[in-house]
Design a protein around this motif. Structure first.
Motif, mmCIF file in Angstrom:
data_model
loop_
_atom_site.group_PDB
_atom_site.id
_atom_site.type_symbol
_atom_site.label_atom_id
_atom_site.label_comp_id
_atom_site.label_asym_id
_atom_site.label_seq_id
_atom_site.Cartn_x
_atom_site.Cartn_y
_atom_site.Cartn_z
ATOM 1 N N PRO A 67 0.834 -1.220 0.000
ATOM 2 C CA PRO A 67 0.000 0.000 0.000
ATOM 3 C C PRO A 67 0.860 1.258 0.000
ATOM 4 O O PRO A 67 1.936 1.281 0.608
ATOM 5 N N ARG A 69 0.432 3.903 1.562
ATOM 6 C CA ARG A 69 0.570 4.545 2.874
ATOM 7 C C ARG A 69 1.866 4.121 3.573
ATOM 8 O O ARG A 69 2.356 4.788 4.471
ATOM 9 N N ASP A 72 5.235 6.633 3.974
ATOM 10 C CA ASP A 72 5.629 7.530 5.065
ATOM 11 C C ASP A 72 6.653 6.858 5.965
ATOM 12 O O ASP A 72 7.651 7.460 6.343
ATOM 13 N N ASP A 73 6.381 5.580 6.285
ATOM 14 C CA ASP A 73 7.317 4.836 7.135
ATOM 15 C C ASP A 73 8.657 4.659 6.431
ATOM 16 O O ASP A 73 9.722 4.751 7.039
ATOM 17 N N GLY A 208 -3.889 2.567 -5.220
ATOM 18 C CA GLY A 208 -3.400 2.835 -3.873
ATOM 19 C C GLY A 208 -2.261 1.924 -3.464
ATOM 20 O O GLY A 208 -1.960 1.801 -2.284
#
Lengths: 785, 238
Positions: A67, A69, A72-73, A208
Motif C-alpha cells: 500500500p 501509505r 511515510d514509514d 493505492g
C-alpha cells in the motif's frame, strides 16, 4: 642545430626500419592503453554524470503489492532522501509488420510531475497522459521504426489494449536493456513502455498500491541498514528483497564492462612497453658497440659523458615519439570503433565517449619513459667508455667450452649448426629475452584464441545439453499445472514441460546471495541440469543443485545445508541440502525438483513457465494463438536467442582474434626483425668469410635464419605457458555474476599460435637475409671491425 | 732441364672500372699476366695500384669489367655467382689481414668449416699441426694471440688442399716476429704442397721470399722481377 643533433637525425633515419618495427610494438601498447583506459574513464564519467543528473536510485525493491501509505514509514528510515513507488509488469506486444511476439516491460508514469528518481530523458514527443498513450524506450522505437503517433497492441494482464506512442525516452535504469531469458539485447523484440499511472494501477489492480520502489540515500548512509529496515516493512506485502545498484541488471552490465576495461588497461599495455623497452635496449647496445670509435672520438674532442649518454637516449626517444604518434592515431581510431560498439549496446543520452586529453599525455609519457629506460644501459655504457679504449677494436667475444659442447659433439652437428647453438648459449640473457618476446606473441594468440573454444563449450552446454527447448512460454503468474494440457494443444507445440521460478536469498553463515531458483520435474528432457561430470542430473528430494560458481561464492560443498529464504509463495525460510554442483556459464543457477516446491508451499502443483518443442512451420500460428491467450505473458524463443548470440559473439570473436593475430605478428616482426638485424650486423664478417670460403648463399643464410628460428622454437613452449596463464587470468577476469568464460584450450589453439609466430619470424628473418645477397664480400673483409 | 712451368692463372686485357659519384676509376687498366704452379708471387705497389682488385678477381670475389681470366682451362670471367661459389669452394684458399675467424668456433672447428664441405680435404688436426697449432686446437679465437689466429686462418685456407692460396696483407696486423712466423708457415706450405701462393703486401721486405715480384702502379703492371736468390723467412725482418 649542432653537429651532434644532425648526427642524431641521420642515425634515426638510418635506423628507420628497425625503429619502425619497435615503434609499432610500442604503438600497440599506447593504443590499447589509450583505448582501454580512456574508455574506462569515459564510461565512468558518463555513467556518473548520467546517474547524478537523472537521480538514479541507490536501492531497488520489488513487492507483490504494497500500500502507498507505507511510504511515510519508508521515507522515515534514516538516510532515505526520496522514495519513488511505481507499478510495473510485463506484457506481450503485437507490433504491426512483425510476425513474432515482442515483449515489453511496463512502468507507470506519475501524473502531474516527472518521476523523482530514475528520471528518463525525453528524446522525442511527450510523456503519456491519458489512457491508451505510451512512451517507449528510444532504442525500441528506432529498432521498430516507430514515429510519434504510431500504434501497436499490448496484452496487458490478460487484456488486449491499443496503445499510441506519444514520446520516446532513455533512462538511467536501462542503459543496457535485455529481455527476460535473452542472452543479447534485442531492441526490436523488447522495449520499455511507460504508461500513465492510473492506467497501470487499473490494469494490474494496484490502486493505492505499488509493486516496485526506488530509494535514494544521503551520502554516507550504509545501504545494508536501509535494506534491512525496508525488507522488514515490505515483508508482509510480498517484498522480494531490496538490492543496491550492484543487483540492478543494467548497472551490473555497465559495471562489468568498466571492470573489464580496467583489467585490460592494467594488464596488456605493460607487456608491450616491456617488449619495446627490451628491443630498444638491444638495438641501442648494438649501436653503441658499433660506434665505439665515434664515441671515443667525440670524447677526445671534448664532449662530456652526459652529452653522449643523452645522444643515445634521444635516439631512443625519437623511436618512442614515432611509437607514441602511431599509437595515438591507432588508439583514437580504436576508441572511436569501441564507442560505436558501446552506442550499439548501451543507451546513453549523450556521448562523452571521448578519450580525455590527459590520458593521451599519460600514455605518451609512459611510453617515452619505458623506452628511455630500455636505452639507459646502452647510454650509460657509452658514457663510461674510456676514449682510449673506445678507439681500439673490441676483442673478439670470448667463448668457452660448456656442457652443451659434449651434447653437440654427440649429435655430430656440422660447424654452422654449432655456430648457431654457441651463439644462443653464449648470450643466454639476450636469447632468453628474445625468446620471451616471441613467446609473448604466441601467448597473445593463445590468449585470444581460447575464446573460440570457450564459446563452443558454452554454446554446447547451454543449448545442446541444458536448454534444449525451442521456446519458453511465460505465464501470467503461477497457474495450476493443468495449464500444461492447454499449452500442449496450442498449434505447433510438440512437447511441453512445466517449470517454476522463485526469487530466493541463499544463506550460508555470514554469506548470502540473491538468486532465482528454477524448479522443474524430475527427468525433465527439455530444460536439463548438467552436472560437473557432464551428465544430466536431477536434484534429490529435499536437495538443491547449485552452479559451481554460486557454491564457491557461498563456500558451500555437496552435502552442506543451506538456508533458502523464499521471497515468493508463503515467503518462508527452509533448510535444504546441497545435492550436487553443476557446470554453468550463464548466471548463478540453483535448481530444485518442482514437486518439492509445491510440497514446501503446501499447495497443489503449479507452473509459471512452459518449456516447449515447436514445429518450426507452425511458428506463425503459435505466435498468433499466444497473442490472444490471456494466460500467456510472453514467449522466449531459444532458437532465436541461440542464433543472435552465436552471430554476435562469433563476429566479435573473429574481430578480436584477427586483432590479436595482427598484434602477435607485429610483436614477432618487432622482435625477430631486430634480433636478426643485430645478428646480421654482428656476424657480417663471419658470414662473409663463409661466402669467401665457398659456402653458398643458402648455407650462409642457414646460420642467420637458423639462430632466429632456434630461438623462435625455444620460445614456443614458453609462449604456451604464458598464453595459458593469460587465458586463465582473462577467463577469471571476465567471470562475473552474469556469466563465466571457461578456459578451453585445444591443441589446435597452441598449433595455430605457434604457426603464426613461426611464420612471422621466418618472414622477418628472410627480409634481413636479403642483406646476405647484397653483402660486399671484399669490403666487409677489408675493414677492421 | 726442367719442364716448362704449368700456368695456373692467365689474364688477358683484364680491366676493372669503378664508377663512384660519376667518376670512373680504372683500378685495373688492361692486365696481361700468367701465374705458375708452385710459385710464390708477391704483388707490391702503393694503395690503389690495383693489386687487391686483381686478387679479388682471381679469387672469384669480384667481376672484371672487361678482359679475360682463366684458372687453368676454366674461364672465370664468364661464370655466374653460383659457379664462382663452387670455384672458391673447390680451388681457392684465402688469408686476410684481419684473420676473420668465427668467434664461436674453436680453432679446430674453424678448420672443420672447410673440411666439412671440401672434396678432398686433409684432416683438420693435420692442418693445424702444419701451422704449429696442434696443441691449441680446442682454443677459441678469443684465447689465441694475433699470430696464432692468423695461423688458424692459414690452416683453414690450406685444409682443402687448394691449388691457389691468395693472401691479402697476411702480416699487416702483426709485429715483425709474429709476421715472420706466419710467413714461414706460408713458405712451408708452398714447398711441401706446391700450392701457388699469391701474397699482396705493402711490406717490401717480404719480396725476398718470392719466386717472382710483380710491381703495380696505376692499375698496370710496372715490372716483373724474378728472384734468383730467395731468402728464407727467418732471414727477413722489418
Amino acid at each position: 642545430m649542432d653537429a651532434l643533433d644532425i648526427k642524431l637525425l641521420r642515425d634515426f633515419r638510418k635506423l628507420a626500419l628497425q625503429g619502425l618495427a619497435i615503434a609499432v610494438v610500442l604503438a600497440c601498447g599506447v593504443a590499447i592503453l589509450l583505448t582501454a583506459f580512456g574508455m574506462h574513464r569515459a564510461l565512468i564519467d558518463t555513467r556518473s554524470a548520467y546517474y547524478e543528473r537523472n537521480r538514479f536510485a541507490d536501492i531497488f525493491v520489488e513487492t507483490r503489492r504494497a500500500p502507498l501509505r507505507l511510504l511515510d514509514d519508508i521515507r522515515a528510515i534514516a538516510g532515505v532522501i526520496a522514495a519513488e513507488p511505481r507499478v510495473q509488469g510485463m506484457a506481450v506486444l503485437d507490433l504491426p509488420d512483425r510476425v513474432d511476439l515482442a515483449m515489453g516491460q511496463l512502468l507507470s508514469w506519475p501524473s502531474g510531475n516527472d518521476p523523482l528518481l530514475n528520471e528518463p530523458i525525453l528524446r522525442r514527443g511527450l510523456p503519456p497522459e491519458r489512457a491508451g498513450e505510451v512512451m517507449v524506450s528510444d532504442a525500441f522505437a528506432r529498432a521498430n521504426d516507430f514515429d510519434i503517433g504510431d500504434g501497436f497492441f499490448a496484452n496487458i494482464n490478460g487484456q488486449r489494449r491499443a496503445l499510441i506512442i506519444t514520446g520516446t525516452a532513455v533512462s538511467p535504469e536501462f542503459i543496457y536493456t535485455i529481455g527476460p531469458g535473452a542472452l543479447m539485447p534485442d531492441n526490436a523484440g523488447f522495449g520499455i513502455l511507460w504508461l500513465p499511472e492510473a492506467e497501470m494501477a487499473a490494469a494490474f489492480d494496484m490502486s493505492g498500491a505499488f509493486n516496485h520502489l526506488s530509494l535514494s540515500l544521503s551520502r554516507g548512509t550504509q545501504p545494508e541498514d536501509v535494506t534491512a529496515r525496508l525488507d522488514a516493512l515490505l515483508d508482509p506485502y510480498g517484498g522480494l528483497g531490496a538490492y543496491g545498484r550492484d543487483g540492478q541488471l543494467s548497472d551490473s552490465f555497465v559495471a562489468t564492462e568498466i571492470d573489464q576495461l580496467r583489467a585490460m588497461a592494467v594488464v596488456v599495455p605493460p607487456v608491450f612497453f616491456v617488449i619495446s623497452a627490451f628491443l630498444v635496449g638491444m638495438v641501442m647496445s648494438r649501436i653503441v658497440s658499433l660506434e665505439r670509435a665515434q664515441i671515443g672520438l667525440l670524447k677526445a674532442l671534448g664532449y662530456p659523458d652526459g652529452r653522449i649518454a643523452l645522444h643515445y637516449l634521444l635516439l631512443a626517444g625519437l623511436i618512442a615519439l614515432l611509437g607514441v604518434a602511431l599509437g595515438w592515431g591507432a588508439g583514437s581510431m580504436l576508441a572511436r570503433a569501441m564507442a560505436g560498439q558501446y552506442a550499439q549496446f548501451f543507451d546513453f543520452p549523450y556521448l562523452i565517449f571521448r578519450v580525455p586529453a590527459w590520458v593521451y599525455g599519460m600514455s605518451g609519457l609512459a611510453a617515452l619513459a619505458t623506452t628511455m629506460a630500455g636505452a639507459l644501459r646502452a647510454a650509460l655504457m657509452a658514457a663510461r667508455l674510456p676514449p682510449a679504449i673506445a678507439m681500439q677494436p673490441p676483442a673478439p667475444p670470448a667463448f668457452r667450452h660448456t656442457m652443451a659442447d659434449r651434447v653437440m659433439a654427440h649429435l655430430a652437428l656440422n660447424q654452422t649448426s654449432i655456430m648457431i647453438w654457441r651463439s644462443v648459449i653464449r648470450w643466454p640473457v639476450r636469447s632468453a629475452l628474445t625468446a620471451l618476446g616471441l613467446g609473448a606473441a604466441t601467448a597473445a594468440v593463445i590468449a585470444s584464441g581460447f575464446m573460440f573454444g570457450a564459446l563452443d563449450r558454452i554454446i554446447d552446454l547451454a543449448f545442446n545439453q541444458s536448454y534444449r527447448q525451442d521456446a519458453m512460454i511465460l505465464l501470467a503468474g503461477e497457474v495450476p499445472d493443468t495449464a500444461l494440457a492447454d499449452i500442449r494443444r496450442l498449434p505447433g507445440v510438440i512437447q511441453a514441460e512445466a517449470q517454476q521460478f522463485h526469487a530466493v536469498t541463499l544463506r550460508h553463515g555470514p554469506r548470502e546471495k540473491r538468486v532465482s531458483i528454477e524448479a522443474r520435474p524430475a527427468g525433465a528432457d527439455l530444460s536439463r541440469v548438467i552436472g560437473t561430470d557432464g551428465r544430466a542430473v536431477d536434484p534429490a528430494p529435499g536437495g538443491i543443485l547449485l552452479s559451481d560458481r554460486l557454491a564457491r561464492q557461498l563456500e558451500l560443498g555437496v552435502g552442506d545445508p543451506v538456508e533458502v529464504v523464499f521471497h515468493t509463495g508463503p515467503r518462508e525460510t527452509h533448510d535444504m541440502i546441497v545435492a550436487g554442483l553443476v557446470a554453468q556459464y550463464f548466471g548463478l543457477g540453483a535448481y530444485v525438483e518442482i514437486g518439492e516446491i509445491d510440497r514446501l508451499f503446501r499447495r497443489s502443483a503449479r507452473m509459471s513457465v512452459a518449456n516447449v518443442l515447436i514445429d518450426p512451420d507452425a511458428m506463425g500460428a503459435l505466435h498468433a494463438a499466444l497473442q490472444g491467450m490471456p494466460m500467456s505473458a510472453g514467449l522466449i524463443e531459444m532458437t532465436r536467442n541461440r542464433q543472435s548470440f552465436q552471430d554476435t559473439i562469433r563476429e566479435n570473436v573473429v574481430v578480436v582474434n584477427t586483432v590479436y593475430a595482427v598484434i602477435a605478428v607485429l610483436i614477432t616482426v618487432g622482435v625477430a626483425y631486430n634480433a636478426a638485424r643485430i645478428q646480421m650486423s654482428e656476424r657480417a664478417r663471419e658470414l662473409a668469410s663463409l661466402r669467401i670460403m665457398g659456402f653458398s648463399r643458402a648455407e650462409v643464410s642457414f646460420v642467420l635464419v637458423g639462430e632466429t628460428m632456434v630461438i623462435a622454437l625455444i620460445a614456443q613452449p614458453a609462449g604456451w605457458v604464458m598464453g595459458t596463464a593469460i587465458a586463465r587470468a582473462l577467463s577469471r577476469g571476465f567471470t562475473s555474476d552474469l556469466y563465466a568464460i571457461p578456459l578451453v584450450l585445444e591443441p589446435a589453439n597452441f598449433a595455430w599460435a605457434s604457426l603464426v609466430v613461426l611464420a612471422a619470424s621466418l618472414g622477418s628473418v628472410l627480409v634481413v637475409r636479403r642483406r646476405i645477397d647484397r653483402m660486399d664480400l671484399v669490403g666487409v673483409m677489408k675493414t677492421r671491425e | 732441364m726442367s719442364p716448362p712451368p704449368q700456368i695456373v692463372f692467365r689474364t688477358e686485357g683484364l680491366t676493372k672500372v669503378y664508377v663512384t659519384g660519376g667518376i670512373r676509376l680504372h683500378a685495373l687498366a688492361g692486365i696481361d699476366l700468367a701465374l705458375y704452379r708452385g710459385e710464390i708471387a708477391v704483388l707490391l705497389g702503393p694503395s690503389g695500384s690495383g693489386k687487391s682488385t686483381l686478387l679479388n678477381i682471381l679469387g672469384g670475389l669480384d667481376h672484371a669489367t672487361s678482359g679475360h681470366v682463366w684458372f687453368r682451362d676454366l674461364e672465370l670471367t664468364g661464370l655466374g655467382d653460383r659457379a664462382l661459389t663452387r670455384y672458391r669452394r673447390d680451388h681457392v684458399g684465402f688469408v686476410f689481414q684481419f684473420y676473420n675467424l668465427v668467434a664461436s668456433l674453436s680453432a679446430r672447428e674453424n678448420v672443420q668449416l672447410v673440411t666439412d664441405v671440401a672434396r678432398d680435404p686433409m684432416d683438420a688436426a693435420e692442418a693445424l699441426d702444419r701451422v704449429g697449432l696442434g696443441a691449441r686446437r680446442d682454443h677459441f679465437p678469443s684465447e689465441l694471440s694475433g699470430g696464432e689466429q692468423q695461423r688458424v686462418a692459414i690452416a683453414r685456407a690450406i685444409a682443402k688442399r687448394p691449388e691457389v692460396l691468395l693472401c691479402d696483407e697476411p702480416t699487416g696486423a702483426l709485429d715483425s716476429k709474429t709476421g715472420v712466423a706466419v710467413l714461414e708457415v706460408l713458405a712451408e706450405i708452398n714447398a711441401s704442397l706446391g700450392t701457388t701462393t699469391v701474397v699482396i703486401t705493402h711490406n717490401a721486405a717480404i719480396r725476398a721470399m718470392a719466386h717472382r715480384v710483380i710491381r703495380f702502379a696505376d692499375g698496370k703492371i710496372a715490372d716483373v722481377a724474378v728472384n734468383d736468390t730467395r731468402l728464407s723467412p727467418q732471414d727477413i725482418s722489418w
